[in-house]
Design a protein around this motif. Structure first.
Motif, PDB file in Angstrom:
ATOM      1  N   ASP A  25      -3.937   2.728  -4.539  1.00 45.92           N
ATOM      2  CA  ASP A  25      -4.898   1.989  -3.720  1.00 45.92           C
ATOM      3  C   ASP A  25      -4.726   2.303  -2.240  1.00 45.92           C
ATOM      4  O   ASP A  25      -5.705   2.323  -1.494  1.00 45.92           O
ATOM      5  CB  ASP A  25      -4.738   0.481  -3.954  1.00 45.92           C
ATOM      6  N   ALA A  26      -3.483   2.539  -1.824  1.00 38.69           N
ATOM      7  CA  ALA A  26      -3.220   2.844  -0.418  1.00 38.69           C
ATOM      8  C   ALA A  26      -3.259   4.342  -0.129  1.00 38.69           C
ATOM      9  O   ALA A  26      -3.248   4.748   1.035  1.00 38.69           O
ATOM     10  CB  ALA A  26      -1.862   2.278  -0.001  1.00 38.69           C
ATOM     11  N   GLY A  27      -3.288   5.170  -1.190  1.00 41.64           N
ATOM     12  CA  GLY A  27      -3.254   6.615  -0.997  1.00 41.64           C
ATOM     13  C   GLY A  27      -1.918   7.063  -0.445  1.00 41.64           C
ATOM     14  O   GLY A  27      -1.847   7.846   0.519  1.00 41.64           O
ATOM     15  N   ARG A  28      -0.837   6.567  -1.050  1.00 44.07           N
ATOM     16  CA  ARG A  28       0.506   6.856  -0.542  1.00 44.07           C
ATOM     17  C   ARG A  28       1.348   7.511  -1.623  1.00 44.07           C
ATOM     18  O   ARG A  28       1.355   7.084  -2.775  1.00 44.07           O
ATOM     19  CB  ARG A  28       1.175   5.560  -0.086  1.00 44.07           C
ATOM     20  N   LEU A  29       2.066   8.576  -1.234  1.00 47.67           N
ATOM     21  CA  LEU A  29       2.980   9.284  -2.128  1.00 47.67           C
ATOM     22  C   LEU A  29       4.311   9.438  -1.419  1.00 47.67           C
ATOM     23  O   LEU A  29       4.358   9.869  -0.255  1.00 47.67           O
ATOM     24  CB  LEU A  29       2.419  10.657  -2.495  1.00 47.67           C
ATOM     25  N   ILE A  30       5.407   9.073  -2.102  1.00 47.64           N
ATOM     26  CA  ILE A  30       6.738   9.256  -1.526  1.00 47.64           C
ATOM     27  C   ILE A  30       7.623   9.994  -2.512  1.00 47.64           C
ATOM     28  O   ILE A  30       7.471   9.866  -3.721  1.00 47.64           O
ATOM     29  CB  ILE A  30       7.401   7.917  -1.134  1.00 47.64           C
ATOM     30  N   TYR A  31       8.539  10.800  -1.955  1.00 45.95           N
ATOM     31  CA  TYR A  31       9.621  11.412  -2.728  1.00 45.95           C
ATOM     32  C   TYR A  31      10.922  10.750  -2.271  1.00 45.95           C
ATOM     33  O   TYR A  31      11.297  10.862  -1.099  1.00 45.95           O
ATOM     34  CB  TYR A  31       9.746  12.914  -2.461  1.00 45.95           C
ATOM     35  N   ARG A  32      11.582  10.053  -3.169  1.00 47.91           N
ATOM     36  CA  ARG A  32      12.855   9.386  -2.854  1.00 47.91           C
ATOM     37  C   ARG A  32      12.788   8.603  -1.549  1.00 47.91           C
ATOM     38  O   ARG A  32      13.707   8.614  -0.735  1.00 47.91           O
ATOM     39  CB  ARG A  32      14.001  10.400  -2.816  1.00 47.91           C
ATOM     40  N   GLY A  33      11.667   7.917  -1.329  1.00 47.00           N
ATOM     41  CA  GLY A  33      11.506   7.050  -0.170  1.00 47.00           C
ATOM     42  C   GLY A  33      10.881   7.705   1.041  1.00 47.00           C
ATOM     43  O   GLY A  33      10.481   7.013   1.986  1.00 47.00           O
TER      44      GLY A  33
END
Length: 382
Positions: A25-33
């Motif tokens: 919904d926010a369009g957010r992707l993280i790798y290990r934070g």
């Protein structure tokens, strides 16, 4: 509740992971934070591999040692190269050639007798595979162009070295940085079909070669990998039609055609990776052909602003811009999915090893819908 059917495992939690997280919904992707934006702008693909495999970003000394180890594993045995030559001469597809060659790499594995329960040995194997896949892909392309393979250059990074081996020319800084970013953006993305496939295989404690070969097989399907190739084919069609892209899209949608590169199983807004590649596409257009950037941005503006697809949860995904970026880098469209695999190999390895640390054989059930109480008839009476 236990018998509720979840087709495609929709919404089913099957594992816990510290590797990547997606907020659709926010369009957010993280790798290990770490946000994908920060990693794409500030890190190299080698740093991201280290992060995924070791749980933290490397310091300068750790990165140097890690990079040196990757570089030392790039060369591929002549027997593998001859098999790749045969596949190219047989007109095999690049993705199928990669699947076959990855499986064959195990024949040259120096630690083939080490049990899969040895996580450190599995990681070393995974590092070898990740280092060699670019060499295999580049050699396949050279062979099918009637050229001999270009040996890896130890002075070039993972991304730049691939472009060098692939084209025979050292890439400029913009091309190398763009491709490095593309590898980072595709390195991991939760439990997608290919990652889950690799994990299922890994849960049997099969070796990492088997897991990666299975992941490549899953990625080869048109419902998973290949969408960026579909995007590029549509862009070719639009250019050849000489229609305004908006008119072409209107005509195509009236005919019931789906525009590739729009919509995602997880994202309800624009894919953050698409935003990054859009900027890269623009940079490449400034120094080369701007045709593809103009067409893609026109289509996006038309579908998002005039047709309001974003309000319906349909927005550009990473494939919408990666196709044109790869094309601007001189990469043939049937190599796009193998490049996806080249990047995602790092994520597959990370997920397999993470899952195996607290392993449980993945074994779902199916609801039986066949007949009951059939009467067996002997063969001579049928």
């Amino acid at each position: 509740m236990a018998d509720d059917l979840k087709k495609g495992l929709e919404g089913v939690l099957v594992a816990e992971s510290q590797l990547s997280s997606i907020d659709g919904d926010a369009g957010r992707l993280i790798y290990r934070g770490y946000s994908i934006e920060d990693l794409a702008e500030g890190a190299s693909y080698e740093e991201v591999l280290y992060l995924l495999w070791h749980g933290q970003l490397p310091d300068a000394g750790e990165l140097e040692s890690f990079t040196d180890a990757m570089v030392a594993e790039r060369a591929v045995d002549d027997a593998i190269l001859e098999a790749v030559r045969s596949l190219a001469e047989a007109d095999e597809t690049p993705m199928a050639a990669l699947r076959t060659a990855t499986s064959m790499l195990s024949a040259m594995e120096s630690e083939s007798d080490v049990d899969a329960e040895d996580a450190e040995a599995s990681l070393r194997k995974g590092r070898r595979i990740t280092a060699k896949i670019p060499t295999v892909l580049a050699a396949f392309e050279r062979f099918r162009q009637g050229e001999e393979p270009v040996a890896p250059d130890p002075d070039l990074g993972h991304a730049a070295n691939f472009l060098y081996m692939f084209t025979g020319e050292e890439p400029d800084d913009v091309a190398a940085e763009t491709f490095d970013q593309a590898l980072i953006l595709h390195a991991d993305h939760g439990l997608n079909a290919s990652t889950f496939t690799a994990m299922v295989i890994g849960s049997t404690m099969a070796d990492v070669y088997s897991s990666l070969t299975g992941g490549i097989g899953a990625l080869s399907g048109p419902l998973h990998g290949g969408a960026n190739q579909d995007v590029m084919e549509v862009l070719f069609e639009i250019e050849e039609s000489h229609l305004d892209p908006r008119d072409w899209v209107e005509q195509a949608t009236d005919e019931g055609r789906r525009i590739p590169g729009f919509g995602h199983r997880v994202y309800n807004v624009k894919d953050p990776r698409a935003k990054i590649l859009q900027r890269r596409s623009e940079e490449l257009a400034e120094t080369g052909d701007d045709t593809w950037y103009e067409i893609t941005t026109t289509i996006e503006d038309y579908l998002t602003e005039e047709k309001g697809l974003v309000e319906k949860g349909i927005a550009p995904n990473v494939d919408f811009y990666s196709g044109s970026v790869y094309y601007q880098l001189g990469i043939p469209i049937d190599t796009y999915t193998p490049i996806f695999a080249m990047s995602r190999a790092g994520g597959w390895i990370a997920h397999v090893l993470e899952y195996q640390r607290d392993n449980r054989l993945i074994r779902p059930r199916a609801r039986y819908t066949g007949p009951e109480d059939q009467t067996f008839v002997p063969l001579e009476e049928r």
